[in-house]
Write a protein that holds these residues in place. Structure first.
Motif, PDB file in Angstrom:
ATOM      1  N   ILE B 184       0.860  -1.187   0.000  1.00  0.00           N
ATOM      2  CA  ILE B 184       0.000   0.000   0.000  1.00  0.00           C
ATOM      3  C   ILE B 184       0.891   1.230   0.000  1.00  0.00           C
ATOM      4  N   THR B 185       0.522   2.218  -0.791  1.00  0.00           N
ATOM      5  CA  THR B 185       1.304   3.456  -0.772  1.00  0.00           C
ATOM      6  C   THR B 185       0.429   4.603  -1.240  1.00  0.00           C
ATOM      7  N   HIS B 186       0.839   5.829  -0.909  1.00  0.00           N
ATOM      8  CA  HIS B 186       0.184   6.981  -1.527  1.00  0.00           C
ATOM      9  C   HIS B 186       1.195   7.729  -2.403  1.00  0.00           C
ATOM     10  N   ASP B 187       2.338   7.077  -2.639  1.00  0.00           N
ATOM     11  CA  ASP B 187       3.440   7.703  -3.372  1.00  0.00           C
ATOM     12  C   ASP B 187       3.487   7.122  -4.800  1.00  0.00           C
ATOM     13  N   PRO B 188       3.143   7.914  -5.828  1.00  0.00           N
ATOM     14  CA  PRO B 188       3.127   7.392  -7.206  1.00  0.00           C
ATOM     15  C   PRO B 188       4.492   6.874  -7.653  1.00  0.00           C
ATOM     16  N   LEU B 189       5.578   7.529  -7.205  1.00  0.00           N
ATOM     17  CA  LEU B 189       6.908   7.063  -7.601  1.00  0.00           C
ATOM     18  C   LEU B 189       7.179   5.669  -7.061  1.00  0.00           C
ATOM     19  N   LEU B 200      -5.244   1.518  -8.729  1.00  0.00           N
ATOM     20  CA  LEU B 200      -5.611   2.808  -8.163  1.00  0.00           C
ATOM     21  C   LEU B 200      -6.981   2.690  -7.510  1.00  0.00           C
ATOM     22  N   MET B 201      -7.049   3.064  -6.240  1.00  0.00           N
ATOM     23  CA  MET B 201      -8.317   3.033  -5.519  1.00  0.00           C
ATOM     24  C   MET B 201      -8.840   4.455  -5.407  1.00  0.00           C
ATOM     25  N   ALA B 202     -10.090   4.679  -5.824  1.00  0.00           N
ATOM     26  CA  ALA B 202     -10.664   6.026  -5.740  1.00  0.00           C
ATOM     27  C   ALA B 202     -12.173   5.943  -5.812  1.00  0.00           C
ATOM     28  N   GLY B 203     -12.829   7.013  -5.362  1.00  0.00           N
ATOM     29  CA  GLY B 203     -14.276   7.120  -5.483  1.00  0.00           C
ATOM     30  C   GLY B 203     -14.999   6.670  -4.239  1.00  0.00           C
ATOM     31  N   ASP B 204     -16.329   6.880  -4.264  1.00  0.00           N
ATOM     32  CA  ASP B 204     -17.154   6.476  -3.130  1.00  0.00           C
ATOM     33  C   ASP B 204     -18.478   5.972  -3.668  1.00  0.00           C
ATOM     34  N   PRO B 205     -18.782   4.701  -3.642  1.00  0.00           N
ATOM     35  CA  PRO B 205     -17.952   3.610  -3.108  1.00  0.00           C
ATOM     36  C   PRO B 205     -16.681   3.405  -3.948  1.00  0.00           C
ATOM     37  N   LEU B 228       9.245   7.819 -14.858  1.00  0.00           N
ATOM     38  CA  LEU B 228       8.903   9.230 -14.642  1.00  0.00           C
ATOM     39  C   LEU B 228       7.581   9.580 -15.309  1.00  0.00           C
ATOM     40  N   HIS B 229       7.416   9.082 -16.546  1.00  0.00           N
ATOM     41  CA  HIS B 229       6.188   9.368 -17.266  1.00  0.00           C
ATOM     42  C   HIS B 229       4.983   8.744 -16.546  1.00  0.00           C
ATOM     43  N   ALA B 230       5.142   7.466 -16.175  1.00  0.00           N
ATOM     44  CA  ALA B 230       4.038   6.755 -15.519  1.00  0.00           C
ATOM     45  C   ALA B 230       3.670   7.430 -14.200  1.00  0.00           C
ATOM     46  N   GLN B 231       4.704   7.892 -13.493  1.00  0.00           N
ATOM     47  CA  GLN B 231       4.460   8.568 -12.219  1.00  0.00           C
ATOM     48  C   GLN B 231       3.611   9.817 -12.424  1.00  0.00           C
ATOM     49  N   LEU B 234       0.078   8.893 -13.304  1.00  0.00           N
ATOM     50  CA  LEU B 234      -0.591   8.376 -12.110  1.00  0.00           C
ATOM     51  C   LEU B 234      -1.040   9.516 -11.196  1.00  0.00           C
ATOM     52  N   LEU B 235      -0.141  10.491 -11.017  1.00  0.00           N
ATOM     53  CA  LEU B 235      -0.469  11.619 -10.145  1.00  0.00           C
ATOM     54  C   LEU B 235      -1.659  12.395 -10.719  1.00  0.00           C
ATOM     55  N   ARG B 236      -1.640  12.558 -12.066  1.00  0.00           N
ATOM     56  CA  ARG B 236      -2.755  13.245 -12.729  1.00  0.00           C
ATOM     57  C   ARG B 236      -4.074  12.494 -12.483  1.00  0.00           C
ATOM     58  N   ARG B 237      -4.030  11.171 -12.590  1.00  0.00           N
ATOM     59  CA  ARG B 237      -5.229  10.353 -12.373  1.00  0.00           C
ATOM     60  C   ARG B 237      -5.734  10.490 -10.930  1.00  0.00           C
ATOM     61  N   MET B 238      -4.756  10.552  -9.985  1.00  0.00           N
ATOM     62  CA  MET B 238      -5.142  10.682  -8.569  1.00  0.00           C
ATOM     63  C   MET B 238      -5.796  12.039  -8.329  1.00  0.00           C
ATOM     64  N   LEU B 239      -5.243  13.068  -8.980  1.00  0.00           N
ATOM     65  CA  LEU B 239      -5.803  14.417  -8.834  1.00  0.00           C
ATOM     66  C   LEU B 239      -7.227  14.450  -9.392  1.00  0.00           C
ATOM     67  N   ASP B 240      -7.409  13.829 -10.565  1.00  0.00           N
ATOM     68  CA  ASP B 240      -8.740  13.801 -11.179  1.00  0.00           C
ATOM     69  C   ASP B 240      -9.726  13.068 -10.276  1.00  0.00           C
ATOM     70  N   ALA B 241      -9.233  11.960  -9.709  1.00  0.00           N
ATOM     71  CA  ALA B 241     -10.120  11.135  -8.884  1.00  0.00           C
ATOM     72  C   ALA B 241     -10.535  11.874  -7.616  1.00  0.00           C
ATOM     73  N   ALA B 242      -9.669  12.755  -7.137  1.00  0.00           N
ATOM     74  CA  ALA B 242      -9.954  13.448  -5.880  1.00  0.00           C
ATOM     75  C   ALA B 242     -10.902  14.624  -6.085  1.00  0.00           C
ATOM     76  N   ARG B 243     -11.099  15.016  -7.352  1.00  0.00           N
ATOM     77  CA  ARG B 243     -11.963  16.177  -7.634  1.00  0.00           C
ATOM     78  C   ARG B 243     -13.416  15.815  -7.304  1.00  0.00           C
ATOM     79  N   PRO B 244     -14.117  16.682  -6.597  1.00  0.00           N
ATOM     80  CA  PRO B 244     -15.490  16.329  -6.201  1.00  0.00           C
ATOM     81  C   PRO B 244     -16.452  16.325  -7.393  1.00  0.00           C
TER      82      PRO B 244
END
Lengths: 256, 244
Positions: B184-189, B200-205, B228-231, B234-244
């Motif tokens: 488990i990690t929250h670090d994309p690198l 990637l885990m995101a959303g509710d549920p 580097l590219h994948a990181q 991934l960060l972009r996807r996490m940011l998108d997922a966190a958007r309400p």
């Protein structure tokens, strides 16, 4: 640096002590209080020296009672805390009794205990045990219950045996809490012994204080009080040092 | 060690503070590789790992090994903190499992593991004498000592500085090779360096989405272009997922 630190540590109590003696002297000298009410520091010092044999003998008795009470109370309280942790029925049945040992005033029990266990040291040892039983048992039991949950999770993931978790995880983790209970016990155990002596005894500091009191030998009473206070402080200090040495790994024990 | 099984999560729901975190999660974690579960704090990563570890029971559903044998006794768990016992020497911390099971500790094997961690000269040190990175290496040695085919790791390196963390990632990849690892990690690198599967885990549920992993064997170099590219992706996807 080290000599300076020791001087600083000894300095503060010495200054406090000198201040108290000075205040005492001032009250006696300026207040015109008769010596049978409040003897001067000088006459107490003279009594201390003149009756040193008597005082040493009495202190020996009280110290023996206190140490025996501490040993038995610590062993008994520690064993009970472990049993209460290991078994739910024991916990449910014994917890009220542990509380009761604190709720019943030992001062009221003292005459009864002297009646049951005699004028010798046995009744005083029982008194000391009763006085320390609650702090010992409750502090150790609390420590045993408050094992960090992460350690218990780790133990479960390792398919640990419950008995060994108690012995090798909960027990050592509870030792710092146990130590604070033991420090309280070391400070109050002499109280139990002295109350027992006060009620009925043939030796000990409490006995000596009571006889001196009835004869208006207030200076001897003060001298006995001083011996008792010094003894209690030395006992506490010894227990504190021994615990700090045993718990070398606990962060709060390392501060010197 | 028995062969490393794949883990099958079927219809899983995990209760957390009175609500279900996953509405029937179906997921297969491949055997013998590093699977990295990635997600923001509070998304339920730790709860999921605890259920897989058998520390908590799922509200619904089940976790099973694909070889049909029970999972109990085949899982080692490494938590966020090192969980070293402060009163025990380093080597006794490594053999903790045997000491808690009432078996004879294999001190030779523990010492060999510690040597592999670069701690050969610290066998009798107390945890308080070690740096954070050293303590985490002892915790890794303790996990390896258990010698289980499935290893679950809950952000084991998150408290370390970036250099120490990179070294720990290398060491973990090397020593856990061939086991079924769920990290488990929250670090994309970290996910891109170690993951042979990245989820990637995101959303509710919560939904779990498989992310394409960079090429190359793990541990991948931190300055590898693919990593580097994948990181970044991934960060972009996490940011998108966190958007309400």
């Amino acid at each position: 640096m080290k000599a300076g630190r020791i001087a600083a540590r000894l300095g503060r109590p010495v200054v406090t002590l000198c201040g108290l003696v000075l205040l005492w002297w001032g009250i006696v000298a300026l207040g015109g209080i008769p010596p049978y009410l409040l003897p001067s520091p000088g006459s107490v010092a003279r009594a201390l020296w003149a009756q040193r044999g008597l005082l040493a003998g009495a202190a020996g008795t009280t110290l023996l009672e206190t140490v025996l009470g501490l040993l038995l109370g610590t062993a008994g309280g520690g064993a009970l805390a472990l049993l209460m942790m290991a078994s739910m029925p024991v916990r449910r049945w014994m917890m009220p009794l542990v509380l009761l040992s604190q709720a019943v005033p030992v001062f009221a029990l003292a005459p009864l205990l002297v009646l049951w266990f005699g004028f010798g040291i046995a009744s005083k040892v029982v008194m000391a045990v009763l006085v320390i039983f609650f702090p010992i048992t409750s502090s150790f039991f609390d420590g045993l219950r408050r094992t960090p949950p992460g350690w218990l999770d780790l133990a479960r993931s390792m398919d640990a045996r419950p008995g060994l978790v108690l012995l090798r995880l909960r027990l050592p983790a509870a030792l710092p809490a146990f130590a604070s209970g033991l420090r309280v016990a070391a400070a109050i155990a002499p109280l139990g012994a002295v109350v027992g002596e006060w009620v009925g005894a043939s030796s000990g500091l409490g006995f000596l204080m009571q006889t001196a009191n009835t004869r208006f030998e207030t200076d001897l009473m003060f001298a006995a009080l001083l011996v008792l206070a010094s003894m209690t402080m030395l006992l506490w200090w010894g227990v504190d040092r021994a615990l700090a040495r045993m718990l070398y790994w606990a962060p709060d024990e390392r501060s010197d | 060690m028995t062969p490393a099984p794949a883990l099958a999560l079927r219809g899983l729901a995990v209760a957390y503070r009175g609500r279900d975190l996953f509405a029937g999660l179906d997921l297969t974690l491949r055997g013998g590789v590093f699977s990295v579960l990635l997600g923001a704090s509070g998304v339920g990563k730790t709860s999921l790992l605890r259920v897989i570890a058998g520390l908590d029971r799922p509200a619904r559903g089940a976790v099973a090994a694909d070889d049909g044998a029970p999972l109990a006794g085949r899982v080692a768990w490494m938590g966020q903190r090192d969980l070293l016992q402060p009163w025990a020497r380093v080597i006794d911390n490594v053999t903790l499992g045997d000491r808690l099971r009432g078996r004879r500790p294999d001190r030779d094997r523990a010492a060999a593991l510690l040597r592999r961690m670069g701690l050969a000269d610290r066998l009798t040190a107390l945890p308080a004498e070690l740096s954070g990175g050293m303590r985490q290496r002892v915790a890794l040695a303790r996990t390896l000592y258990e010698d289980r085919p499935v290893v679950l790791m809950d952000e084991p390196f998150s408290a370390l500085d970036s250099v120490t963390r990179a070294r720990m990632q290398d060491l973990a990849a090397e020593t856990l090779h061939g086991r079924t690892v769920v990290l488990i990690t929250h670090d994309p690198l970290e996910a891109c360096r170690l993951g042979q599967a990245v989820l990637l885990m995101a959303g509710d549920p919560v939904r779990v989405e498989a992310i394409e992993v960079p090429a190359g064997a793990v541990p991948r170099a931190a300055d590898d272009d693919g990593v580097l590219h994948a990181q970044g992706v991934l960060l972009r996807r996490m940011l998108d997922a966190a958007r309400p």
